[in-house]
Design a protein around this motif. Structure first.
Motif, PDB file in Angstrom:
ATOM      1  N   GLY A 288       0.814  -1.206   0.000  1.00  0.00           N
ATOM      2  CA  GLY A 288       0.000   0.000   0.000  1.00  0.00           C
ATOM      3  C   GLY A 288       0.847   1.255   0.000  1.00  0.00           C
ATOM      4  O   GLY A 288       2.035   1.228  -0.334  1.00  0.00           O
ATOM      5  N   ASN A 289       0.243   2.337   0.432  1.00  0.00           N
ATOM      6  CA  ASN A 289       0.909   3.642   0.477  1.00  0.00           C
ATOM      7  C   ASN A 289       1.528   3.852   1.863  1.00  0.00           C
ATOM      8  O   ASN A 289       0.890   3.595   2.878  1.00  0.00           O
ATOM      9  N   TRP A 290       2.742   4.365   1.859  1.00  0.00           N
ATOM     10  CA  TRP A 290       3.483   4.566   3.103  1.00  0.00           C
ATOM     11  C   TRP A 290       3.714   6.045   3.352  1.00  0.00           C
ATOM     12  O   TRP A 290       3.884   6.825   2.427  1.00  0.00           O
ATOM     13  N   CYS A 291       3.755   6.402   4.629  1.00  0.00           N
ATOM     14  CA  CYS A 291       4.015   7.767   5.052  1.00  0.00           C
ATOM     15  C   CYS A 291       5.298   7.773   5.862  1.00  0.00           C
ATOM     16  O   CYS A 291       5.415   7.047   6.860  1.00  0.00           O
ATOM     17  N   GLU A 292       6.277   8.568   5.435  1.00  0.00           N
ATOM     18  CA  GLU A 292       7.540   8.655   6.160  1.00  0.00           C
ATOM     19  C   GLU A 292       7.412   9.611   7.329  1.00  0.00           C
ATOM     20  O   GLU A 292       6.869  10.693   7.200  1.00  0.00           O
TER      21      GLU A 292
END
Length: 58
Positions: free
Chosen positions: A53-57
């Motif tokens: 999925g989409n990751w947030c740093e």
């Protein structure tokens, strides 16, 4: 550190112990337990975090 963004936001914020201190996570990062396990298994199987999925740093 990366956090996986939920495809469908959870119903409420949650607190999770991180290094013995409670940390509040917003619904943007709250996954259904079954979905979380599927995502972990997919990552372990493929070694490719982008497939999950989409990751947030942070």
């Amino acid at each position: 550190m990366l956090l996986l963004l939920a495809d469908t936001p959870g119903l409420k914020d949650v607190e999770v112990p991180v290094m013995d201190d409670p940390v509040k996570f917003t619904t943007d990062f709250v996954l259904d337990l079954d979905q979380a396990w599927r995502d972990i298994e997919e990552f372990i199987r493929t070694g490719d975090a982008t497939r999950v999925g989409n990751w947030c740093e942070l």
